[in-house]
Design a protein around this motif. Structure first.
Motif, PDB file in Angstrom:
ATOM      1  N   GLU A   1      27.064   3.522 -83.588  1.00 55.00           N
ATOM      2  CA  GLU A   1      26.828   3.413 -82.001  1.00 55.00           C
ATOM      3  C   GLU A   1      27.665   4.085 -81.063  1.00 55.00           C
ATOM      4  O   GLU A   1      27.479   3.995 -79.923  1.00 55.00           O
ATOM      5  CB  GLU A   1      27.424   1.864 -81.738  1.00 55.00           C
ATOM      6  N   LEU A   2      28.177   5.188 -81.828  1.00 57.55           N
ATOM      7  CA  LEU A   2      28.762   6.090 -80.756  1.00 57.55           C
ATOM      8  C   LEU A   2      29.869   5.496 -79.928  1.00 57.55           C
ATOM      9  O   LEU A   2      30.046   5.589 -78.752  1.00 57.55           O
ATOM     10  CB  LEU A   2      28.073   7.025 -79.781  1.00 57.55           C
TER      11      LEU A   2
ATOM     12  N   PRO B   1      37.555  17.701 -66.225  1.00 54.69           N
ATOM     13  CA  PRO B   1      36.115  18.049 -66.322  1.00 54.69           C
ATOM     14  C   PRO B   1      35.481  18.275 -67.533  1.00 54.69           C
ATOM     15  O   PRO B   1      34.161  18.292 -67.637  1.00 54.69           O
ATOM     16  CB  PRO B   1      36.362  19.539 -65.390  1.00 54.69           C
ATOM     17  N   GLN B   2      36.144  18.703 -68.592  1.00 57.75           N
ATOM     18  CA  GLN B   2      35.419  18.735 -69.893  1.00 57.75           C
ATOM     19  C   GLN B   2      35.385  17.600 -70.498  1.00 57.75           C
ATOM     20  O   GLN B   2      34.293  17.357 -71.587  1.00 57.75           O
ATOM     21  CB  GLN B   2      36.145  19.634 -70.660  1.00 57.75           C
ATOM     22  N   LEU B   3      35.995  16.348 -70.269  1.00 57.96           N
ATOM     23  CA  LEU B   3      35.580  14.962 -70.758  1.00 57.96           C
ATOM     24  C   LEU B   3      35.130  14.098 -69.742  1.00 57.96           C
ATOM     25  O   LEU B   3      35.758  13.022 -69.581  1.00 57.96           O
ATOM     26  CB  LEU B   3      36.881  14.674 -71.432  1.00 57.96           C
ATOM     27  N   LEU B   4      33.947  14.306 -69.374  1.00 55.70           N
ATOM     28  CA  LEU B   4      33.285  13.328 -68.383  1.00 55.70           C
ATOM     29  C   LEU B   4      32.870  12.115 -68.885  1.00 55.70           C
ATOM     30  O   LEU B   4      32.309  12.176 -70.132  1.00 55.70           O
ATOM     31  CB  LEU B   4      32.142  14.136 -67.662  1.00 55.70           C
ATOM     32  N   CYS B   5      33.121  10.921 -68.319  1.00 52.89           N
ATOM     33  CA  CYS B   5      32.239   9.864 -68.640  1.00 52.89           C
ATOM     34  C   CYS B   5      30.892   9.861 -68.547  1.00 52.89           C
ATOM     35  O   CYS B   5      30.636  10.368 -67.570  1.00 52.89           O
ATOM     36  CB  CYS B   5      32.776   8.619 -67.796  1.00 52.89           C
ATOM     37  N   PRO B   6      30.153   9.473 -69.787  1.00 50.47           N
ATOM     38  CA  PRO B   6      28.861   9.458 -69.709  1.00 50.47           C
ATOM     39  C   PRO B   6      28.022   8.446 -68.743  1.00 50.47           C
ATOM     40  O   PRO B   6      27.133   8.654 -68.457  1.00 50.47           O
ATOM     41  CB  PRO B   6      28.240   9.265 -71.059  1.00 50.47           C
ATOM     42  N   ASN B   7      28.897   7.721 -68.431  1.00 51.93           N
ATOM     43  CA  ASN B   7      28.264   6.676 -67.316  1.00 51.93           C
ATOM     44  C   ASN B   7      28.572   6.979 -65.992  1.00 51.93           C
ATOM     45  O   ASN B   7      28.552   6.077 -64.942  1.00 51.93           O
ATOM     46  CB  ASN B   7      28.865   5.148 -67.829  1.00 51.93           C
ATOM     47  N   GLY B   8      29.209   8.104 -65.785  1.00 48.19           N
ATOM     48  CA  GLY B   8      29.526   8.510 -64.326  1.00 48.19           C
ATOM     49  C   GLY B   8      30.666   7.811 -63.772  1.00 48.19           C
ATOM     50  O   GLY B   8      30.841   8.132 -62.566  1.00 48.19           O
ATOM     51  N   GLN B   9      31.497   7.195 -64.594  1.00 45.84           N
ATOM     52  CA  GLN B   9      32.790   6.736 -63.856  1.00 45.84           C
ATOM     53  C   GLN B   9      33.908   7.863 -63.756  1.00 45.84           C
ATOM     54  O   GLN B   9      33.950   8.668 -64.632  1.00 45.84           O
ATOM     55  CB  GLN B   9      33.187   5.575 -64.762  1.00 45.84           C
TER      56      GLN B   9
END
Length: 80
Positions: A18-19, A46-54
């Motif tokens: 489920e990642l 900057p290199q570990l951005l939240c995929p949900n935009g948070q």
């Protein structure tokens, strides 16, 4: 990592499918106080951005992030 509760291989496999994280429960992180460095950095650099935009109000700057990765390389540590 040694202080985290031991999860079975099946729990790890299910989370990976489920990642997700095997320590993520219905009310969020179940090991928040002992969470690994990758969790502490996730969504804050900057290199570990939240995929949900948070994101936090202030991101960790690129120079500091590079210093963290250099430290990990020097001490031969991994993020998880």
């Amino acid at each position: 990592m040694a202080r985290l509760p031991v999860k079975s291989e099946a729990e790890h496999d299910a989370a990976l499918a489920e990642l997700s994280c095997p320590h993520l429960g219905s009310h969020g992180c179940e090991v928040y106080n002992e969470r690994p460095l990758i969790c502490r950095l996730f969504g804050t650099t900057p290199q570990l951005l939240c995929p949900n935009g948070q994101r936090p109000v202030y991101m960790i700057d690129t120079r500091t992030e590079q210093e963290i990765h250099a430290f990990l390389r020097q001490t031969r540590q991994v993020l998880v």
